[in-house]
Structures are given as C-alpha cells and as structure tokens.
Motif scaffolding. Sequence first.
Motif, short mmCIF file in Angstrom:
data_model
loop_
_atom_site.label_atom_id
_atom_site.label_comp_id
_atom_site.label_asym_id
_atom_site.label_seq_id
_atom_site.Cartn_x
_atom_site.Cartn_y
_atom_site.Cartn_z
N UNK A 130 0.82 -1.20 0.00
CA UNK A 130 0.00 0.00 0.00
C UNK A 130 0.86 1.25 0.00
N UNK A 131 0.32 2.32 -0.56
CA UNK A 131 1.04 3.59 -0.59
C UNK A 131 0.77 4.44 0.65
N UNK A 132 -0.15 3.97 1.50
CA UNK A 132 -0.48 4.70 2.73
C UNK A 132 -0.30 3.77 3.92
N UNK A 133 -0.15 4.33 5.12
CA UNK A 133 0.11 3.47 6.29
C UNK A 133 -1.12 2.73 6.79
N UNK A 134 -1.00 1.43 6.91
CA UNK A 134 -2.00 0.57 7.53
C UNK A 134 -1.26 -0.39 8.45
N UNK A 135 -1.74 -0.54 9.66
CA UNK A 135 -1.10 -1.43 10.63
C UNK A 135 -1.80 -2.77 10.65
N UNK A 136 -1.05 -3.84 10.47
CA UNK A 136 -1.61 -5.19 10.53
C UNK A 136 -1.50 -5.71 11.96
N UNK A 137 -2.63 -6.08 12.52
CA UNK A 137 -2.65 -6.78 13.80
C UNK A 137 -2.60 -8.27 13.49
N UNK A 138 -1.39 -8.81 13.42
CA UNK A 138 -1.23 -10.20 12.96
C UNK A 138 -1.39 -11.15 14.14
N UNK A 139 -2.64 -11.36 14.52
CA UNK A 139 -2.95 -12.13 15.72
C UNK A 139 -3.10 -13.62 15.45
N UNK A 140 -2.95 -14.05 14.21
CA UNK A 140 -3.16 -15.47 13.87
C UNK A 140 -2.32 -16.40 14.74
N UNK A 141 -1.01 -16.18 14.88
CA UNK A 141 -0.22 -17.09 15.72
C UNK A 141 -0.57 -17.01 17.19
N UNK A 142 -1.03 -15.86 17.66
CA UNK A 142 -1.40 -15.72 19.06
C UNK A 142 -2.53 -16.67 19.44
N UNK A 143 -3.54 -16.71 18.59
CA UNK A 143 -4.71 -17.55 18.88
C UNK A 143 -4.47 -19.02 18.66
N UNK A 144 -3.43 -19.36 17.89
CA UNK A 144 -3.20 -20.76 17.54
C UNK A 144 -2.97 -21.64 18.77
N UNK A 145 -2.39 -21.07 19.83
CA UNK A 145 -2.11 -21.83 21.04
C UNK A 145 -3.33 -21.96 21.96
N UNK A 146 -4.34 -21.07 21.78
CA UNK A 146 -5.35 -20.90 22.80
C UNK A 146 -6.58 -21.78 22.62
N UNK A 147 -6.35 -23.07 22.59
CA UNK A 147 -7.47 -24.01 22.52
C UNK A 147 -8.28 -24.02 23.81
N UNK A 148 -7.73 -23.39 24.84
CA UNK A 148 -8.41 -23.35 26.14
C UNK A 148 -9.39 -22.19 26.27
N UNK A 149 -9.35 -21.26 25.34
CA UNK A 149 -10.07 -19.99 25.53
C UNK A 149 -11.32 -19.86 24.67
N UNK A 150 -11.73 -20.93 23.99
CA UNK A 150 -12.92 -20.87 23.16
C UNK A 150 -14.20 -21.03 23.98
N UNK A 151 -15.30 -20.64 23.37
CA UNK A 151 -16.60 -20.70 24.05
C UNK A 151 -17.00 -22.15 24.34
N UNK A 152 -16.72 -23.05 23.40
CA UNK A 152 -17.08 -24.46 23.61
C UNK A 152 -18.58 -24.64 23.78
N UNK A 153 -18.98 -25.31 24.84
CA UNK A 153 -20.41 -25.51 25.13
C UNK A 153 -20.92 -24.52 26.17
N UNK A 154 -20.07 -23.56 26.56
CA UNK A 154 -20.47 -22.58 27.58
C UNK A 154 -20.99 -21.30 26.91
N UNK A 155 -22.00 -21.47 26.09
CA UNK A 155 -22.62 -20.34 25.41
C UNK A 155 -24.08 -20.26 25.82
N UNK A 156 -24.83 -19.37 25.17
CA UNK A 156 -26.26 -19.31 25.46
C UNK A 156 -27.02 -20.44 24.79
#
Length: 426
Positions: A359-385
């Motif tokens: 891009x010719x203008x500034x855009x910041x990428x929040x590259x969170x893909x690897x952060x979430x890859x480890x967090x199998x413990x943090x999903x909603x699972x069956x604890x939803x409405x």
Amino acid sequence: MVCKLNSKLFGYLRPYTKRVLSFGHPIGGSQCKSKVCQSLNGVIVIGSFLCFLLAMACGYKYVLPESGAIIPNYVIPDSSHSNSECNFFDGRWVPDESYPLYNSSECPFAEQGFDCLANGRRDSGYLRWRWKPKNCQIPRFNVHAVLEKLRGKRVVFVGDSLSRTQWESMICLLMTGVEDKKSVYEVNGNKISKHIRYLGVRFGSFDFTVEFYRSVFLVQPGSVPKRAPKRVKLTLKLDVLDDISKEWIDSDVLIFNSGHWWTPGKLFEMGWYFQAGGKMKLGMSISAGFRTAIATWASWIENMIDTNKTRVFFRTFESSHWSGGTRQKCKVTRRPLSKTKGRDRSPFSNMVLNVVKNLSIPVTVLHVTPMGAFRSDAHVGTWSDNPLVPDCSHWCLPGVPDMWNEILFSYLLSQESVSLQGNGNL
C-alpha cells in the motif's frame, strides 16, 4: 606422543597459565620441568577457565531469570518488514494472575453467549494468560490514559462476529475506568444482536463512540444476474466495497477483519457466487475471490481515507480449534497448547500481509493469527447461550480479544508506530 601433543596445545596458553596460577604455586614449583607437569598445569588452566564460564552462565541465569511461560515463541513470517525492533506479534503466552481485567457479567455490552463463566464453565485458568512479546513489553493497560486518548474520537470496527467480539471487549475494558456507568449507552437503544448491521456505544463523559459495522465479506452483496445458473442465489461483487462503507470514512480509528465467512459452507453451499466487472465468475476459487476483495478494499483505503486523520488497522484471521472437519467436535482444553499444529498460519492472513505491504499509505496489521493458535483453552465451547451447539471459533470474554485490544491501545498511545507497514497519527 601424548606429551608432545599436549605441549603444543597448551604452549599457546603458557603466558596465561602463569597469571592464572599466580594466586598459588604451580605444581612442583620450579623443580617441575617435565612436559607432563607443564601439560598438567595447562589442564588446570583450562579447567579454571571452564569453571569461570560456568559460574558466569549460572550468575546470568540467576540475575536474569526467564518468565515461567510454557508456551513457546512464535516468529511471524513477515517480521522483516517491521519498522521497529519491537514486534508485538513475536512472543508467547505467559501466566499472569493480574488477569482478567474485567468481569463480563458486570459489562452490559458483553454478549451472554461469550460469558463462559456465567454460562457454567468452572475452570478459570484460561483467564490468566498474558501475551509477552519477545523483544519488548506491551504496556500494562491504563484505562484512564486510553479514555483520554480517545476523547472526542470515533472508533469503528468493521467485519464479522470476531470483530464484534473485539468491539465488545474494548467497551468492557474502557468501562472499568468510567465512574458513571449510565453515561455509556448504545446510541439507538439497541441490544447486541448477531445480525444487526450497526451498533454504536457512546461514552458520554469522554465524548467518543465505539462502533461496529457488520460486513462479513467487506465487498458488496448483489442480486442474481439474468441467465445465471439456478444454483446462484446471491452474488458478491468483488470489485465494489460494501455499500455501508461511506459510514466508515469519517472515523479516527478504523479496524477491519474478514476471512471467517470465506468458506464453501457459507458461500457456494448457500448459493453465493462471485461477480466482477458485471460478469459472473463461477469458476473462481474462494482464495482468488478473497484476494480480489482485499485488493478492492486496499484501493478504497488509498482513495477514500485521509490517514492524517484516520489510523487504519487490519486484524488477521483467527484460528479455530475444531477436532474434525465437520465443525461438530470441539474440545476445549484446560491449558493452552504447546504446539500450534499448523494453526499459526493462514492463507487469508498471508494475503492481507502481502496487500498491506504494497500500500502507498500506512495501515497497521494486527497479525494475531499465531497468538490464537495456542489458545485451545479460551474458546466458548459448550459454555454459550446455546450449549447444544459447540463453538471452537469464538472466544470467551474476558479472554483472547482483550489482548488484541491491549496491543491496539499500545499502538494508539505510542509516539511512533511499531507496525508492519508505515506510520500513522491519531
């Protein structure tokens, strides 16, 4: 032969031998003239030197102990494009008892379906993890500093339900610093809905809004052209941005996400097909369609957004943790994974990174893909409405989306950008 070899080897160390052994007497004193004795003195020198190195190493580890994290580091593939030594997305999850930062049951803007504790989850360890970058620190969340930074501003989230989750997280985080909770309200009196196109929460005491626009594809849905096959029920105009995009222009902070609806189950199987230049693209793959849509988004950003006013972010694709390909089995673990099992990378994320890089203008990428890859413990699972429908895509609140916002706040509060692409002023 051994004595000759040792004599040559340790001969180079003889000047240092005398210095090292000067604190005592060399073995045999002046009477020890044999090569064996000289070699033995050399052995003592080497041993002393190795002991010194070992002591230094132990001292270093004692003075600078490592964090107690069990989650390994992850280096993003495009870190070479960073304009700063600080890469927020090269790091690991570490335990932190100071988390969570809020109680979602006390936040009226957190969906009931994401409040896992209130929905019956008994373990709370998933709440007590913090993302720790490798070469820097994410500043601790200072709600009062952020509230003042956003005074008089307009924050806009655009995307799918993962964007809405981040929107909810931000509101809950910011409300912890507001004394009069009634001064925070949805501008149209709406309750949070999964399908409503617009939600806006105003912080009256600070004169700013945090808004969410539902645009799961970012580009414009369209009607079915004449003579289209019967399987075509709706189209996506890949070369036209969503018609609500005009509402995003006059913002101070603009955060996009997309990718989770770009699947066969949500497109082709539902009768959605691609269109560009007024023509159907029945043979176009989903990845090619997404690439075209992101190019359309990039062109819109370059032509419509004044980056002297608006700080633009794009958050990358979020990993899910389904056990099977049918999205029916969802195993939520008690602790984060020690290995990403390939979830740390996504073709959607890579396409976003490549487009933003050019891009010719500034855009910041929040590259969170690897952060979430480890967090199998943090999903909603069956604890939803709706506990009958497992969910290994969305995140509990509080949880992982709070860390996305902490990083976002760090960018906004920093004097100079530490993004993957350029600088921007808020």
